[in-house]
Design an enzyme around this catalytic site. Structure first.
Site, PDB file in Angstrom:
ATOM      1  N   ASP A   1       6.949   3.313 -13.543  1.00 49.07           N
ATOM      2  CA  ASP A   1       6.704   4.350 -12.900  1.00 49.07           C
ATOM      3  C   ASP A   1       5.008   4.458 -13.205  1.00 49.07           C
ATOM      4  OD1 ASP A   1       8.799   5.326 -12.046  1.00 49.07           O
ATOM      5  OD2 ASP A   1       9.600   6.216 -13.858  1.00 49.07           O
TER       6      ASP A   1
ATOM      7  N   LYS B   1      -3.367  -8.774  -6.826  1.00 52.11           N
ATOM      8  CA  LYS B   1      -3.820  -9.894  -7.699  1.00 52.11           C
ATOM      9  C   LYS B   1      -5.007 -10.477  -7.069  1.00 52.11           C
ATOM     10  CE  LYS B   1      -1.943 -11.534 -11.492  1.00 52.11           C
ATOM     11  NZ  LYS B   1      -1.242 -10.471 -12.487  1.00 52.11           N
TER      12      LYS B   1
ATOM     13  N   SER C   1      -3.329   0.098 -18.480  1.00 52.59           N
ATOM     14  CA  SER C   1      -4.381   0.123 -17.562  1.00 52.59           C
ATOM     15  C   SER C   1      -4.228   1.541 -16.698  1.00 52.59           C
ATOM     16  CB  SER C   1      -4.165  -1.285 -16.420  1.00 52.59           C
ATOM     17  OG  SER C   1      -4.821  -2.021 -16.963  1.00 52.59           O
TER      18      SER C   1
ATOM     19  N   HIS D   1       0.823  -1.222  -0.073  1.00 52.00           N
ATOM     20  CA  HIS D   1       0.084  -0.108  -0.008  1.00 52.00           C
ATOM     21  C   HIS D   1       0.744   1.314   0.019  1.00 52.00           C
ATOM     22  CE1 HIS D   1      -3.030  -2.917   1.888  1.00 52.00           C
ATOM     23  NE2 HIS D   1      -3.310  -2.615   0.825  1.00 52.00           N
ATOM     24  N   HIS D   2       2.110   1.150  -0.672  1.00 53.76           N
ATOM     25  CA  HIS D   2       2.978   2.422  -0.600  1.00 53.76           C
ATOM     26  C   HIS D   2       2.671   3.330  -1.325  1.00 53.76           C
ATOM     27  CE1 HIS D   2       4.575   0.554  -4.034  1.00 53.76           C
ATOM     28  NE2 HIS D   2       5.122   1.506  -4.550  1.00 53.76           N
ATOM     29  N   ARG D   3       1.944   3.067  -2.505  1.00 58.87           N
ATOM     30  CA  ARG D   3       1.041   3.757  -3.212  1.00 58.87           C
ATOM     31  C   ARG D   3      -0.524   3.547  -3.293  1.00 58.87           C
ATOM     32  NH1 ARG D   3       4.655   7.025  -7.033  1.00 58.87           N
ATOM     33  NH2 ARG D   3       6.355   7.626  -5.456  1.00 58.87           N
TER      34      ARG D   3
ATOM     35  N   LYS E   1       6.670  -4.438 -10.789  1.00 55.19           N
ATOM     36  CA  LYS E   1       6.193  -3.892 -12.005  1.00 55.19           C
ATOM     37  C   LYS E   1       6.062  -2.402 -12.136  1.00 55.19           C
ATOM     38  CE  LYS E   1       3.821  -7.350 -14.069  1.00 55.19           C
ATOM     39  NZ  LYS E   1       2.794  -8.205 -14.691  1.00 55.19           N
TER      40      LYS E   1
HETATM   41  N1  GLU Z   1      -2.802  -9.139 -15.646  1.00 59.12           N
HETATM   42  C1  GLU Z   1      -1.941  -7.966 -15.974  1.00 59.12           C
HETATM   43  C2  GLU Z   1      -0.358  -8.045 -15.269  1.00 59.12           C
HETATM   44  O1  GLU Z   1      -0.302  -9.103 -14.785  1.00 59.12           O
HETATM   45  C3  GLU Z   1      -2.370  -6.512 -15.935  1.00 59.12           C
HETATM   46  C4  GLU Z   1      -2.675  -5.764 -14.617  1.00 59.12           C
HETATM   47  C5  GLU Z   1      -3.473  -4.812 -14.708  1.00 59.12           C
HETATM   48  O2  GLU Z   1      -3.625  -3.951 -15.957  1.00 59.12           O
HETATM   49  O3  GLU Z   1      -3.778  -3.936 -13.511  1.00 59.12           O
HETATM   50  O4  GLU Z   1       0.207  -7.270 -15.423  1.00 59.12           O
END
Ligand code: GLU
Length: 472
Positions: free
Chosen positions: A99, A106, A363, A64-66, A94
């Site tokens: 950035d 997940k 996204s 939850h840092h961001r 990721k």
């Molecule tokens: N499921 C994708 C991933 O593993 C996209 C996640 C997203 O767009 O929030 O990076």
């Protein structure tokens, strides 16, 4: 697909530990960065046929840092608590790497989606969404799901509808989920985003002359021999774009039903159409069938792109891999042990948390679009077009020459949403690659790109904790 859940979580932790030592951060901070903050474990009933089925599902928020936290929801039989936790952790790193200002999350539902009707899938998805709402685990500023393995814009539409029906009038409610259909507040280019990001990342890597010399490869993506595992959303778009825009040769494909080879390269769109019609890649004209569905991974090629699930390359098949570059389009396709072995052998691995970050990047663009309630390009496209037009006219006037209609149309084009999304993604993937490569080159202790990527990501997350005043 082989299933070894602990192995995956273990791999992420091992990779983290290796990199953590090079960051210079205090061990308490590192513990906090590594820890999975929140895990929601669900068992709920859904009516299937004449009976009820107990559905097993999860949502993990790693950091939850961001805020909000961000990450896909997968429907697969491999789903369990540890898999979701490992994937949530990868999302944090990721996002930091590219950035994207989110924490990692997940979700997963342990089902084989092919076994259910569309109606049943909708019931399962809506019930899961209710649970997320009830537990405060979804919302534009809290936690924003997206598609992942086994889900697509269809499921995102159900999630959106369920959320909005329970949160009428919430101004930014449409930003509660991304990867939505374009007609339901989605963004153009999200479907292809992960694959396109893989293409930009690979293209950038093979464009650096001194690196290609080390690998014994020519510079540029053109004519590179590529093998792709998985023709799902990520694998399909990766292969298609590498072929059509990069002029690479996709010489091998591995899928569920088997694997195929063609030294001249496949036409990916035709192959995907064939699979849709006949249910298999094995009968595609010109395809040489290989002995089994994993065999393509061992083909003699330049670049191997596993785009299916985790734990596909282990110590069992790693010694037979001939590729010089592996791009982890899937999450966790190589075990930590196999990854270290391959790196030692001189294979360059573009790690998942970088190379498949295109999905979450776009996204993020979708989320921004939703919060601003306006399509990218809407306010500026005509203005830019007119400005370019004035410049071309001025050049014509002062040079006493005439620009052709075709050239004028090209020179004066204002950007559409898809142009902006693609250029934002391209910029993101190129910048992140150099950040990782620079880190690798700068520190002789760092053995591979994965460790370098972890170091960059951990440092970025760590810098958010500087506000606690623990370190400068
Ligand atoms: N499921 C994708 C991933 O593993 C996209 C996640 C997203 O767009 O929030 O990076």
């Amino acid at each position: 697909m082989s299933h070894a859940p602990n192995l995956f979580f273990e791999s992420v932790n091992q990779n983290f530990a290796k990199a953590a030592a090079y960051t210079g951060l205090p061990s308490g901070i590192l513990d906090q960065i590594r820890a999975v903050n929140t895990v929601l474990r669900l068992r709920f009933p859904v009516r299937i046929g004449d009976d009820v089925e107990v559905i097993e599902a999860y949502r993990a928020q790693h950091s939850h840092h961001r805020m909000p936290t961000k990450g896909g929801i997968r429907y697969a039989m491999t789903v369990d608590q540890e898999e979701v936790m490992a994937l949530a952790a990868l999302m944090t790193y990721k996002c930091a790497l590219v950035d994207v200002p989110f924490g990692g999350a997940k979700g997963g539902i342990k089902i084989n989606p092919k076994k259910y009707s569309v109606d049943q899938l909708e019931r399962i998805t809506r019930r899961y969404t209710y649970e997320l709402i009830n537990h405060g685990m979804i919302g534009p500023g809290k936690d924003v799901p997206a598609p992942d393995y086994g889900t697509s814009s269809r499921e995102m539409a159900w999630i959106l509808d369920t959320y909005l029906s329970m949160n009428r009038g919430e101004l930014d409610g449409i930003a509660c989920v991304t990867g939505k259909p374009v007609t339901m507040n989605g963004i153009r280019g999200r479907d292809e985003a992960t694959g396109r990001g893989v293409y930009y990342g690979v293209r950038e890597m093979v464009s650096i002359e001194e690196d290609m010399k080390k690998l014994g490869l020519t510079v540029g993506i053109e004519d590179k021999r590529i093998v792709v595992q998985g023709l799902g959303n990520v694998g399909y778009h990766t292969a298609r774009i590498c072929q059509t825009e990069g002029n690479a040769k996709i010489i091998g494909i591995a899928e569920y039903e088997g694997s195929i080879f063609n030294p001249d390269g496949f036409d990916i769109e035709a192959l995907a159409a064939h699979r849709k019609e006949h249910g298999t890649i094995m009968t595609f004209p010109g395809a040489q069938p290989l002995s089994n569905r994993m065999a393509a991974l061992e083909l003699d090629c330049d670049i191997l792109i596993p785009a299916a699930l985790e734990n596909q390359i282990t110590m069992e098949n790693a010694p037979n891999i001939k590729a010089k570059i592996i791009a982890e389009a899937a999450n966790g396709p190589i075990t930590a042990e196999a990854s270290a072995y391959l790196a030692e052998k001189g294979v360059w691995i573009l790690p998942d948390m970088y190379i498949n970050a295109g999905g979450v990047t776009v996204s993020y663009f979708e989320w921004l679009k939703n919060l601003s309630h306006v399509r990218f390009g809407r306010m500026t496209k005509r203005f830019e077009q007119n400005a370019y037009d004035n410049i071309v006219s001025a050049i014509e006037k002062y040079t006493n020459s005439k620009v052709s209609d075709r050239d004028r149309a090209i020179l004066t084009k204002g950007p559409d949403e898809i142009d902006l999304v693609r250029s934002g993604l391209e910029e993101t993937m190129i910048t992140a690659y150099h950040a990782i490569r620079d880190q690798w080159m700068a520190d002789p202790r760092i053995e591979d790109l994965r460790t370098a990527a972890f170091v960059v990501a951990i440092k970025k997350v760590g810098s958010d904790y500087a506000q606690l005043g623990i370190f400068p």
